[in-house]
Design a protein around this motif. Structure first.
Motif, PDB file in Angstrom:
ATOM      1  N   ASP A   1       6.770  23.852 -43.440  1.00 45.40           N
ATOM      2  CA  ASP A   1       8.190  24.123 -43.222  1.00 45.40           C
ATOM      3  C   ASP A   1       8.430  25.269 -42.245  1.00 45.40           C
ATOM      4  N   GLY A   2       7.359  25.846 -41.719  1.00 48.60           N
ATOM      5  CA  GLY A   2       7.535  26.971 -40.800  1.00 48.60           C
ATOM      6  C   GLY A   2       8.058  28.215 -41.487  1.00 48.60           C
ATOM      7  N   ALA A   3       7.778  28.369 -42.778  1.00 48.34           N
ATOM      8  CA  ALA A   3       8.251  29.549 -43.502  1.00 48.34           C
ATOM      9  C   ALA A   3       7.443  30.775 -43.080  1.00 48.34           C
ATOM     10  N   LYS A   4       8.006  31.966 -43.343  1.00 47.64           N
ATOM     11  CA  LYS A   4       7.299  33.199 -43.021  1.00 47.64           C
ATOM     12  C   LYS A   4       6.105  33.378 -43.953  1.00 47.64           C
ATOM     13  N   LEU A   5       5.083  34.028 -43.433  1.00 50.40           N
ATOM     14  CA  LEU A   5       3.918  34.327 -44.250  1.00 50.40           C
ATOM     15  C   LEU A   5       4.330  35.338 -45.323  1.00 50.40           C
ATOM     16  N   PRO A   6       3.958  35.127 -46.587  1.00 49.08           N
ATOM     17  CA  PRO A   6       4.315  36.112 -47.613  1.00 49.08           C
ATOM     18  C   PRO A   6       3.621  37.449 -47.320  1.00 49.08           C
ATOM     19  N   TYR A   7       4.392  38.551 -47.339  1.00 42.15           N
ATOM     20  CA  TYR A   7       3.807  39.819 -46.905  1.00 42.15           C
ATOM     21  C   TYR A   7       2.720  40.319 -47.850  1.00 42.15           C
ATOM     22  N   ASP A   8       2.853  40.003 -49.135  1.00 36.84           N
ATOM     23  CA  ASP A   8       1.841  40.523 -50.061  1.00 36.84           C
ATOM     24  C   ASP A   8       0.436  40.051 -49.694  1.00 36.84           C
ATOM     25  N   LEU A   9       0.343  38.846 -49.130  1.00 33.79           N
ATOM     26  CA  LEU A   9      -0.976  38.347 -48.715  1.00 33.79           C
ATOM     27  C   LEU A   9      -1.485  39.147 -47.516  1.00 33.79           C
TER      28      LEU A   9
END
Lengths: 250, 651
Positions: B467-475
């Motif tokens: 879906d082209g979502a942003k990478l989760p920052y916690d990762l």
């Protein structure tokens, strides 16, 4: 009905779950991509409803991109209790919700002619104005999107206003979908029937078939209409001319 | 459109695959009213029902398509025979006289009843009648004994000795599964399980035995319905069903409805086709996460016309470029060209109208399977999103291990290759959230990720790809922290973590700030953290070089203090330079180049920035990597030059 009594409102929420019956039957709820007719009708009935009238949903507009999210759920298992403490057991499931939804809905009401005892309540202006006021207030009872845990919020809006995610998408079909139930108090027949239809979304808009226009139906069980009389419906006296005027402050 | 309809369409579009045995020993697309079983023994009879011979079946040819009923397909301990091929207790009339267990003759009687019903119907087949005639003689076990496929003890009970292929050994000899061949001279279609004519006849016969019509909620027509839907979607040992109704006391469906039949009704044909298609897709192209015993998470993507599509949960090398020859690509530009070419290759098959479905299956309990992820996309849309992921979340990696033919002894060989591209979600999850485990034999540490966490993380990364979502920052944060502590890991794993971290930081910066960070060293980059990162790499290089000259091997101060350095760069830099003194002295004139570079880079940071107590941003890891890579490249060039020189001298 002399004038068009159409109402328009916006309903939004963080989650929505319009269960697909195919998955629902086992307990792993999986949401349809768009709301069913029955879900929207239920939302409007929570906002304002009297047995005198039947809400008919004309059209819905999907404002946000259809996104899903699955969540692990621990529903109560009613078939037994734990031996030690007597607390109900739990089972595990995965539910798939729609996230961040917003819909614009256009609907109108018609009289329910299967309730002759409420004939005197068929005051179009009164119901129309109350319905509008209730939409302004966000509804009389709390509103939810499909499933009880998906809290929703109703606001007035102008149907078709603003920019939607599917404005230039073209048409999208969803296959055969549940439309709604025919309840005995609305059809006059003592049975419960499920209606199905194949919705098509054009640039975000879905025009609903009227319940009586649906051709794919399945009779489920026999059912009697709920009776509204002096025992459970206090407003009846109000219609009688000699009745006491109920003062607001009394 | 809904998932079950899409599966149904896929089955219809792939009809040419139905019943065709595959070369890769995976499940074929099953015909309706059939299931897949493993046979142990094959019996040959003639058209009159006379026994000819029998033989053991080896593992590689054991897969058999067997006619079944709805009851037998989902059978447990009950008496639910398949219709043609089955275990000894069903097919052998003389089972009770040779096996000393509780099973009585009612299994055989039930089985014969089914077979007779078929043989008396309008869809009968003379070969099936031949089998029936043979079985009615009730001497199957006796024939197997005389063929020396079974052995009897002194009480004339069959022993547990198995004479066939060890890999295809049944649990007990009483569990032997039998299939039949009917030989007619001059007829090549003698193997009943491959005879499409018989498969079709059986399905028609079976439909004839069904009587209950109802509205199909998928097709909208009045059709023969079913209440039982298939299990074994994720594999043979899986009992979870996508459609089931067993909660007769709770409120799963009770309430408005008083029995499960009222909730939904599905046609037998629809259910069979959709489930068969899903099983087939899961087996041939599903990506599985977790241990089969605790239930796997399956992610399967397919085109409804079975087009070739990229593997969505692999790294760029494995998922997009696939098996094509690995050309050495060293720059981003070359990589972009190659990616475009590969995507265009898939694009030939996937036009704008091609429908791609991505489905994730997971089960919270053993009995019910849930759809945890579902998307429908058009072909070009899908490719664009895949391409976006594989062109933004990239770095040069050097950890991928691939098969490299076989050595002289026929053992598989492996080699490590270097590639530019996106890491696989599994690698990202393991590096970000894995916990160190020590191998008790080798004392070597490696990262290991719990299945449940792996499944959850893959599910979170899936929207980033699809879906082209942003990478989760916690990762991102987690990998940066991990890689900032090099001494906690084995060298190879840290290198792997380093390049994966760079890819994630690059991707995150692009998503959030639309910044494009280069994979090569950017000497003009003014970013404070980037320059600090470069300084750290230089300090490490000086110390490593000095250690190398005296043949010592231990972690450098730069490596040990990396995490402190990230938190308090100015303070820690003081400590690092203090400790660097003796090493610089040891290198003498050999180290001047490096110390000069260090001063030069140091002077790029304005004084206030340099002394500021602010911690370093994630981009420091990019500066560190790029500067370090320059040293590594220089070293490799030196080694090559030396080798050439040596060769020249030898000649």
């Amino acid at each position: 009905m002399k004038k068009e009594n159409s109402v328009e409102f916006k309903v939004s929420g963080r989650y929505a779950l319009f269960s697909d019956p195919i998955n629902r039957i086992g307990g792993e709820k999986f949401s349809y991509q768009v709301p069913t007719y029955q879900a929207l009708k239920g939302i409007l009935e929570s906002v304002y409803w009297k047995p005198t009238l039947i809400w008919i949903i004309d059209e819905v507009r999907v404002m946000n991109l259809i996104k899903t999210q699955s969540q692990n759920i621990r529903p109560v298992n009613f078939s037994g209790t734990s031996k030690g403490t007597g607390t109900p057991l739990n089972t595990l499931s995965i539910y798939t919700y729609l996230t961040n939804v917003e819909y614009q809905v256009k609907a109108h009401f018609e009289w329910n002619y299967n309730r002759p005892n409420l004939e005197k309540d068929r005051n179009e202006n009164k119901h129309y104005i109350v319905a509008k006021r209730m939409i302004n207030r966000g509804g009389r009872r709390d509103v939810f999107l499909g499933t009880r845990e998906c809290q929703a919020y109703v606001e007035p809006c102008k149907f078709g206003e603003g920019e939607g995610a599917y404005d230039h998408y073209g048409s999208l079909s969803f296959g055969l979908m549940f439309h709604g139930f025919d309840y005995p108090d609305e059809t006059g027949e003592d049975k419960l029937t499920a209606r199905l239809w194949s919705p098509v979304m054009n640039n975000g808009y879905i025009k609903f078939l009227r319940p009586d226009e649906c051709t794919i139906k399945r009779e489920l069980s026999s059912m009697k209409p709920k009776v509204f009389d002096e025992n459970n419906f206090s407003g009846l006296e109000e219609f009688e001319e000699e009745g006491d005027i109920i003062e607001l402050d009394s | 459109m809904n998932w079950i309809h899409k599966l149904y369409d896929t089955y219809e579009n792939c009809k040419s695959e139905v019943g065709v045995a595959r070369t890769d020993s995976k499940t074929p697309l099953l015909p309706l009213s059939h299931t897949i079983v493993n046979s142990n023994i094959e019996i040959v009879v003639d058209i009159h029902g006379n026994f000819r011979r029998a033989r053991n079946v080896s593992k590689s040819e054991a897969m058999t398509i067997a006619p079944c009923t709805e009851d037998s397909a989902s059978r447990g301990n009950g008496n639910n025979p398949h219709t043609l091929f089955d275990k000894l207790q069903y097919v052998a009339g003389d089972y009770t006289s040779f096996f000393n267990d509780k099973r009585d003759k009612k299994f055989f009687i039930e089985y014969i009843k089914l077979l007779e019903a078929w043989s008396n119907s309008e869809y009968k087949d003379e070969k099936v009648i031949a089998v029936l005639n043979y079985l009615k003689k009730e001497r199957l076990v006796a024939d197997l004994i005389s063929e020396k496929l079974l052995e009897v003890d002194e009480n004339s009970h069959v022993t547990n000795k198995w004479f066939g292929d060890k890999d295809n050994k049944p649990m007990k000899t009483s569990d032997i599964f039998v299939r039949f061949i009917v030989e007619i001279p001059g007829d090549v279609n003698c193997r009943l399980w491959e005879n499409t004519d018989i498969l079709r006849k059986y399905h028609n016969h079976y439909l004839n035995t069904k009587t209950k019509y109802g509205l199909c909620y998928i097709q909208g027509n009045n059709m023969l319905t079913t209440l039982k839907h298939q299990s074994k979607i994720r594999g043979n040992g899986d009992s979870a069903k996508l459609i089931s109704a067993n909660d007769e006391n709770g409120f799963t469906y009770l309430g408005r409805f008083s029995d499960s039949n009222q909730v939904v009704s599905i046609a037998y044909e629809t259910s069979q086709k959709a489930h068969n298609a899903l099983k087939w897709l899961v087996d041939i192209q599903g990506q599985k996460f977790g241990n089969p015993k605790d239930g796997q998470k399956i992610i399967v993507a397919w085109g409804t016309k079975n087009q070739t599509i990229p593997q969505i949960l692999e790294d760029t090398q494995g998922g997009i470029f696939g098996k094509e020859e690995t050309a050495i690509v060293s720059t981003e530009k070359e990589f972009a060209q190659r990616l475009n070419k590969a995507i265009a290759g898939y694009g030939c098959d996937l036009d704008t109208k091609a429908e791609i479905v991505i489905m994730g299956l997971d089960a919270a309990t053993t009995g019910r399977l849930s759809i945890a992820y579902y998307r429908e996309l058009y072909g070009t849309d899908f490719l664009n999103r895949i391409k976006h992921w594989h062109s933004t979340c990239i770095w040069q990696h050097s950890y991928k291990i691939i098969a490299d033919g076989f050595d002289e002894k026929g053992k598989a060989k492996f080699k490590t290759i270097s590639f530019i591209g996106a890491p696989s979600p599994k690698d990202i999850a393991t590096i970000a959230l894995g916990s160190p485990r020590e191998n008790s034999k080798t004392q070597k540490k490696h990262l290991e990720l719990k299945d449940s966490l792996l499944k959850a993380t893959v599910e979170r990364l899936l929207p980033c790809i699809i879906d082209g979502a942003k990478l989760p920052y916690d990762l991102v944060n987690s990998v940066v922290n991990r890689v900032s502590n090099p001494v906690s890991m084995e060298k190879w794993e840290w290198e792997k973590a380093l390049t994966i971290t760079c890819a994630l930081v690059k991707k995150y910066k692009y998503d959030k700030l639309k910044e494009v960070w280069e994979m090569a060293l950017d000497e003009n980059q003014k970013d404070r953290s980037y320059i600090f990162g470069r300084l750290l790499a230089i300090a490490q290089q000086i110390e490593e070089y000095a250690l190398y000259t005296t043949g010592e091997k231990r972690p450098t101060n730069a490596e040990r203090l990396m995490h402190q350095f990230k938190l308090h760069p100015y303070k820690t830099w003081g400590i690092i330079t203090d400790k660097l003194g003796p090493y610089i002295a040891r290198l003498g004139s050999k180290g001047t180049g490096l110390t000069e570079l260090m001063t030069q880079v140091n002077s790029m940071i304005p004084y206030e920035e340099f002394t500021s107590p602010k911690k370093l941003d994630d981009s420091y890891i990019l500066g560190y990597y790029c500067q370090r890579q320059v040293f590594i490249d220089e070293k490799n060039i030196r080694i090559q030059a030396n080798a050439i020189k040596k060769l020249g001298q030898a000649n």
